[in-house]
Design a protein around this motif. Structure first.
Motif, short mmCIF file in Angstrom:
data_model
loop_
_atom_site.label_atom_id
_atom_site.label_comp_id
_atom_site.label_asym_id
_atom_site.label_seq_id
_atom_site.Cartn_x
_atom_site.Cartn_y
_atom_site.Cartn_z
N PRO A 87 -67.39 -20.39 81.99
CA PRO A 87 -67.84 -21.69 82.51
C PRO A 87 -66.75 -22.75 82.47
CG PRO A 87 -69.51 -20.73 81.09
CD PRO A 87 -68.29 -19.87 80.96
N ALA A 88 -65.91 -22.73 81.43
CA ALA A 88 -64.86 -23.75 81.32
C ALA A 88 -63.88 -23.66 82.49
CB ALA A 88 -64.11 -23.59 80.00
N VAL A 89 -63.45 -22.45 82.81
CA VAL A 89 -62.51 -22.26 83.91
C VAL A 89 -63.18 -22.59 85.25
CG1 VAL A 89 -61.14 -20.57 85.18
CG2 VAL A 89 -61.13 -20.56 82.68
N ALA A 90 -64.45 -22.18 85.42
CA ALA A 90 -65.17 -22.45 86.66
C ALA A 90 -65.31 -23.95 86.88
CB ALA A 90 -66.56 -21.80 86.61
N TYR A 91 -65.66 -24.67 85.84
CA TYR A 91 -65.81 -26.11 85.98
C TYR A 91 -64.49 -26.78 86.32
CZ TYR A 91 -66.86 -30.96 85.07
OH TYR A 91 -67.00 -32.32 85.22
N ALA A 92 -63.41 -26.33 85.68
CA ALA A 92 -62.10 -26.90 85.95
C ALA A 92 -61.69 -26.66 87.41
CB ALA A 92 -61.06 -26.30 85.01
N LEU A 93 -61.95 -25.46 87.93
CA LEU A 93 -61.61 -25.15 89.32
C LEU A 93 -62.44 -25.99 90.29
CD1 LEU A 93 -61.25 -21.27 89.12
CD2 LEU A 93 -59.42 -22.97 89.34
N LEU A 94 -63.70 -26.25 89.93
CA LEU A 94 -64.55 -27.08 90.78
C LEU A 94 -64.02 -28.51 90.83
CD1 LEU A 94 -67.04 -26.99 92.54
CD2 LEU A 94 -68.43 -27.49 90.53
N CYS A 95 -63.54 -29.01 89.69
CA CYS A 95 -62.92 -30.33 89.66
C CYS A 95 -61.70 -30.37 90.57
CB CYS A 95 -62.49 -30.69 88.23
SG CYS A 95 -63.84 -31.14 87.13
N LEU A 96 -60.90 -29.31 90.53
CA LEU A 96 -59.70 -29.25 91.36
C LEU A 96 -60.07 -29.28 92.84
CD1 LEU A 96 -56.64 -28.96 91.32
CD2 LEU A 96 -56.94 -26.49 91.31
N ALA A 97 -61.14 -28.57 93.22
CA ALA A 97 -61.58 -28.56 94.61
C ALA A 97 -62.02 -29.95 95.06
CB ALA A 97 -62.72 -27.56 94.80
N MET A 98 -62.77 -30.66 94.20
CA MET A 98 -63.23 -32.00 94.57
C MET A 98 -62.08 -32.98 94.66
SD MET A 98 -66.93 -32.43 92.67
CE MET A 98 -66.41 -31.93 91.03
N ALA A 99 -61.10 -32.83 93.78
CA ALA A 99 -59.92 -33.69 93.86
C ALA A 99 -59.17 -33.44 95.16
CB ALA A 99 -59.00 -33.43 92.66
N GLY A 100 -59.08 -32.17 95.56
CA GLY A 100 -58.41 -31.83 96.81
C GLY A 100 -59.12 -32.41 98.02
N ARG A 101 -60.46 -32.46 97.98
CA ARG A 101 -61.22 -33.04 99.08
C ARG A 101 -60.91 -34.52 99.25
NH1 ARG A 101 -64.24 -37.38 99.46
NH2 ARG A 101 -65.13 -36.87 97.44
N SER A 102 -60.84 -35.23 98.14
CA SER A 102 -60.53 -36.66 98.20
C SER A 102 -59.15 -36.89 98.79
CB SER A 102 -60.62 -37.28 96.80
OG SER A 102 -61.95 -37.25 96.33
N LEU A 103 -58.20 -36.07 98.37
CA LEU A 103 -56.84 -36.20 98.89
C LEU A 103 -56.80 -35.87 100.38
CD1 LEU A 103 -53.94 -36.85 98.21
CD2 LEU A 103 -53.59 -34.46 97.60
N ALA A 156 -58.52 -24.75 80.53
CA ALA A 156 -59.45 -25.52 81.36
C ALA A 156 -59.18 -27.02 81.24
CB ALA A 156 -60.89 -25.21 80.97
N ALA A 157 -58.89 -27.49 80.03
CA ALA A 157 -58.64 -28.91 79.82
C ALA A 157 -57.38 -29.36 80.56
CB ALA A 157 -58.50 -29.21 78.33
N ILE A 158 -56.36 -28.51 80.59
CA ILE A 158 -55.14 -28.85 81.31
C ILE A 158 -55.41 -28.95 82.81
CG2 ILE A 158 -52.86 -27.98 81.99
CD1 ILE A 158 -52.53 -26.91 79.16
N ILE A 159 -56.21 -28.02 83.34
CA ILE A 159 -56.54 -28.07 84.77
C ILE A 159 -57.33 -29.33 85.09
CG2 ILE A 159 -57.83 -26.94 86.62
CD1 ILE A 159 -57.17 -24.26 85.32
N VAL A 160 -58.30 -29.67 84.23
CA VAL A 160 -59.08 -30.89 84.45
C VAL A 160 -58.16 -32.12 84.36
CG1 VAL A 160 -60.92 -32.35 83.55
CG2 VAL A 160 -61.24 -29.88 83.68
N ALA A 161 -57.22 -32.09 83.42
CA ALA A 161 -56.27 -33.21 83.28
C ALA A 161 -55.43 -33.37 84.54
CB ALA A 161 -55.38 -32.99 82.07
N LEU A 162 -55.03 -32.26 85.15
CA LEU A 162 -54.29 -32.32 86.41
C LEU A 162 -55.15 -32.89 87.52
CD1 LEU A 162 -52.37 -28.90 86.30
CD2 LEU A 162 -51.43 -31.19 85.94
N CYS A 163 -56.42 -32.51 87.53
CA CYS A 163 -57.36 -33.08 88.51
C CYS A 163 -57.50 -34.58 88.31
CB CYS A 163 -58.73 -32.41 88.38
SG CYS A 163 -58.75 -30.67 88.81
N VAL A 164 -57.59 -35.00 87.06
CA VAL A 164 -57.72 -36.42 86.75
C VAL A 164 -56.49 -37.17 87.26
CG1 VAL A 164 -57.70 -38.08 84.86
CG2 VAL A 164 -59.28 -36.16 84.80
N ALA A 165 -55.30 -36.61 87.01
CA ALA A 165 -54.08 -37.25 87.48
C ALA A 165 -54.07 -37.35 89.01
CB ALA A 165 -52.86 -36.47 87.00
#
Length: 260
Positions: A87-103, A156-165
């Motif tokens: 779940p941690a990795v899945a959630y992080a990847l979903l955050c990355l997808a949403m960040a990509g949509r905004s960009l 997962a936290a690092i991926i979410v942190a990248l999404c946040v950035a």
């Protein structure tokens, strides 16, 4: 219910929610894409009508990016339920997808007007209100530091942190972008430009804080929620405040009187 089972079902539910939401958004965005009729003599000249018409000319969104996020949400839901990924990795990847949509939306908007609109000098300063939102978002993301240190959730936290950035970068880019006007009704379009800037910056900041909050809530699980409840409640309060603030501020902007 065990912590692991809770995380699986919570992440799967969120994945379905994102999938359905972005699918509806993609369909709506596709149906709005087309020729935009210019303002004609004799049309309704009220301030509200002029702003609504200018908004139709301004809006540029990416249906393809929304379909990608929707498909990612459904795919990650299936993967989590099948125990293919955690779940941690899945959630992080979903955050990355949403960040990509905004960009993707931001890039599309910046490229399209260069062919079809007037770009009036880059803003000399960012609206102080938008700057406050961006600073609050950056500060709230610092709570991820403890999760990065924790070896169990570090990846997962690092991926979410990248999404946040990425989301903070998107918010800054939107807030500091040059005004984009199509030349149909410049006075109304300037109001729409400000409103769009406010809403997109506010949404990017809101999504970023919400992503951090949900990551902590989901990864903390049932037992860990007690330990992290102050962080979750604080971030939740920030989300609500920012959501309401952005919409009230946008309403104030859009009610600016227009010259006749």
């Amino acid at each position: 219910m065990s912590k692991e089972t809770f995380l699986v079902y919570a992440t799967a539910f969120y994945g379905v929610l994102v999938g359905v939401s972005y699918l509806r958004s993609a369909i709506a965005a596709g149906s709005r894409d087309g020729v935009r009729e210019p303002l004609r003599h004799g049309d309704d000249r009220s301030d509200r009508a002029r702003v609504e018409r200018a908004d139709e000319h301004r809006e540029r969104v990416s249906p393809a990016a929304r379909y990608v996020v929707s498909g990612t949400g459904f795919a990650l839901t299936a993967a989590v339920l099948a125990h293919v990924i955690t779940p941690a990795v899945a959630y992080a990847l979903l955050c990355l997808a949403m960040a990509g949509r905004s960009l993707a939306d931001q890039v599309l908007e910046e490229r399209t007007p260069r062919r079809r609109s007037t770009i009036i000098g880059r803003s000399r300063r960012i609206d102080p209100v938008l700057l406050i939102w961006i600073v609050l978002t950056g500060a709230s993301s610092l709570v991820l530091a403890s999760w990065v240190i924790d070896g169990g959730y570090r990846a997962a936290a690092i991926i979410v942190a990248l999404c946040v950035a990425t989301m903070i970068f998107v918010a800054w880019r939107v807030a500091s972008a040059p005004p984009l006007l199509f030349g149909t009704d410049l006075d109304a379009e300037e109001v729409v430009d400000r409103e769009t800037r406010v809403l997109r910056t506010g949404n990017a900041c809101f999504l970023t804080i919400a992503a951090v909050m949900l990551f902590i809530a989901f990864m903390g699980g049932q037992q860990g929620f007690t330990e992290h409840r102050f962080e979750v409640w604080t971030l939740q309060a920030l989300c609500i405040i920012l959501f309401v603030w952005a919409r009230l501020y946008a309403r104030r902007v859009v009610r600016t009187p227009l010259p006749s």
